[in-house]
Design an enzyme around this catalytic site. Structure first.
Site, PDB file in Angstrom:
ATOM      1  CE  LYS A 291      -3.903   1.903   2.689  1.00  0.00           C
ATOM      2  NZ  LYS A 291      -4.698   1.753   3.934  1.00  0.00           N
TER       3      LYS A 291
ATOM      4  CB  SER B  41      -8.167   0.754   5.877  1.00  0.00           C
ATOM      5  OG  SER B  41      -8.861   1.974   5.832  1.00  0.00           O
TER       6      SER B  41
ATOM      7  CB  SER C 166      -8.068   3.514   2.919  1.00  0.00           C
ATOM      8  OG  SER C 166      -7.198   2.923   3.846  1.00  0.00           O
TER       9      SER C 166
END
Lengths: 97, 489
Positions: free
Chosen positions: B81, B180, B156
């Protein structure tokens, strides 16, 4: 409205943010709706409840006060928006006497 | 040489093939890069593809293996990420304010993966600064769900979940502040875990809400997820909230406890109105199956309904403080101005996106004079009640089973104009972060329109191995492969 347009401008200044008038109006509405939802918490009695800032009991860990070399200074400087030799340049913050 | 079929590969099976010399790391990485070229124009999971670096690392991995070296992830391509730092690569947090930022050092989790020979294939998309539940808040572009390109992958960590689901890399690391990792894992039909707060070092993870943030793994199986967690877990002096505990052997534990029965709690507040019907039906079919082996008990977590309000006061308050560092001075985007205050304001106004600004404003308001007691302090007290709910529940049961989301993945654009509706979609994942507990999302079925359905398993603090163990049992029981149709064409 839970928050006024004036308050939005005041908070924006505290946040070092700026909004156009149109943006500020929309934000006032959005924030009001969210803050109204937060009022839900006021219905709970928390008189004898201690606050939790960390879910786990953590203590500040101590370490030996030893100097360690930090090897990434050049890499950090490379990210600076403006450099003068090895110093970061910012707009002038003092007035000439 | 064996032909590589990415659909059939896991980290553990790829390692076996590498060890047996049936495939090389170079072939594996090349195949993964090809997959990115094929599918990512549609899915848009990646903000940065590390093509050259990954190929070089693969050649090195093959050389090391030739020399007889073996490491836990030698030659395995994974994605990261884009809010976790890898030295020399960009870390943008999907924000314009960090668009040109190059990480000066490795996050501790990255250091550990590197030491085991992992190959970083790219940095994945996210909601800006990990603030969002759909990846639509990325400043660059939204990511699409591999199961249905018109739907969100969740957020997210939507890029990581979508990448793993479409086999662009064999695993990924994400971060989870309010769901997330678990919510996108659920939406994309992969396994995603938020470990106990403090199990994985946060050093090198760009801070959003420090008392809630936690790095965790994504995998296509529970075993892969456990395997990745093993590598990144452990105490780190560079993170003062990292727990000084010894980490158990997760894989060994889940194998040894394949037949262990657990006392599983179903919190009634999580199954009340508003749940998607078809999803609920699938979840209850699983629960019925579990009854043969485990004791299932209804429990109550009475303060659940206050969790979203509590979270959206605490997380923005911490974010307000953490994001003060983006001021255009030392790094990141700078808007030119003759005056310093103006420079701060313009850099932040132009550099941050709408949701980030909204949360900074919410945080500042909740912490400001006159509102601190009614908002921030009140929320911190309610957090105690939410934590106590869980602690009492774990006196009665070993683990808690819940849905991950109220509905299957929603459409792109469906919730983006109503922030409060978007916030409410995090209702089942948020309490776990507020209480610092471990939680996993595993896929358990598909709806009639072929969208993944998942369940969440929550455990007591530092019982991550129990969470993984029940997840592993359920995965075996279901015995299903979750391969998006886009991979079959």
């Amino acid at each position: 409205m839970a928050i006024s347009l004036e308050e939005v401008y005041k908070i924006a200044h505290l946040c070092r943010l700026e909004f156009t008038e149109e943006e500020a109006k929309v934000l006032t509405e959005e924030l009001s709706k969210i803050l109204d939802y937060f009022k839900k918490l006021q219905t709970l009695n928390t008189e004898n409840v201690k606050p939790t800032f960390h879910a786990l009991k953590i203590k500040t860990p101590f370490r030996e006060d030893k100097v360690k070399e930090f090897p990434y200074i050049e890499d950090i400087l490379k990210n600076a928006p403006q450099l003068c030799e090895r110093m970061i340049v910012v707009p002038k913050v003092v007035k000439a006497p | 040489m064996t032909e590589i079929d990415l659909k059939e590969l896991t980290i553990l099976s790829a390692l076996k093939l590498l060890k047996e010399r049936k495939i090389s790391s170079k072939e594996l990485v090349e195949e993964s890069l090809k997959q990115i070229k094929r599918l990512d124009p549609l899915i848009k999971a990646f903000l940065y593809v590390n093509e050259e670096g990954a190929l070089k690392a693969a050649e090195l991995a093959d050389k090391l293996r030739e020399k007889g070296e073996d490491r836990k992830l030698l030659g395995i391509p994974i994605s990261i990420k884009d809010n976790i730092c890898i030295k020399g690569l960009p870390t943008t947090c999907a924000s314009k304010i960090l668009q040109n930022f190059i990480s000066p050092y490795d996050a501790t989790a990255i250091e550990k993966l590197k030491a085991e020979g992992a190959i970083f294939i790219g940095k994945t998309n996210l909601d800006e600064f990990a603030m969002g539940s759909s990846t639509e808040n990325s400043a660059f572009f939204p990511t699409h769900n591999p199961w249905d390109l018109e739907r969100v992958p969740g957020g997210s960590s939507g890029g990581s979940a979508a990448a793993v689901a479409s086999r662009m890399g064999l695993g990924s690391l994400g971060s989870d502040t309010g769901g997330s990792i678990r919510q996108p894992a659920a939406f994309c039909g992969v396994v995603g875990m938020k470990p106990t707060y403090g199990l994985v070092s946060r050093f090198g993870l760009v801070a959003f809400a420090s008392s809630l943030d936690q790095i965790g793994p994504f995998g296509v199986t529970v075993e892969d997820t456990a395997y990745l967690l093993q590598i990144i877990a452990g105490h780190d002096p560079k993170d003062s909230t990292s727990a000084p505990i010894s980490v158990p052997d997760f894989l060994k534990f889940i194998k040894e406890n394949e037949k262990t029965s657990y006392k599983i709690g179903l919190p009634k507040e999580y199954f009340e109105s508003g749940l998607d019907e078809e999803m609920t039906k699938i979840i209850f079919e699983i629960i019925e199956k579990l009854k043969a082996k485990h004791e299932i008990k209804e429990i109550s977590l009475p303060h659940t309904e206050y969790a979203v309000a509590t979270y959206y006061i605490i997380a923005p308050s911490e974010a307000f403080s953490n994001l003060a560092r983006y001021d255009g001075v030392k790094y990141g985007f700078r808007a030119e101005s003759k005056n310093l205050i103006e420079m701060y304001k313009k850099s932040r106004a132009l550099g941050f996106g709408r949701e980030v600004k909204r949360r900074i404003m919410l945080g500042a308001y909740s912490l400001s004079a006159g509102y601190y007691d009614a908002f921030y302090l009140k929320a911190s007290k309610v957090r105690t009640l939410i934590l106590q709910d869980f602690l009492s529940a774990f006196e009665e049961v070993d683990l808690i089973l819940t849905p991950v989301t109220p509905s299957p993945p929603f459409k792109i654009g469906e919730k983006i104009s109503d922030p409060l509706q978007m916030y409410l979609s995090d209702i089942f994942t948020i309490p776990v972060n507020l209480a610092g507990l471990p939680g996993i999302s595993i896929p358990v079925g598909l709806t009639s329109s072929n969208l993944p359905v998942a369940i969440q398993i929550i455990g007591p603090h530092f019982k991550d191995e129990h969470v993984l163990s029940l997840a592993y049992q359920i995965e075996k029981e279901i015995n299903m492969k979750f391969i998006p149709p886009i991979l079959k064409n």
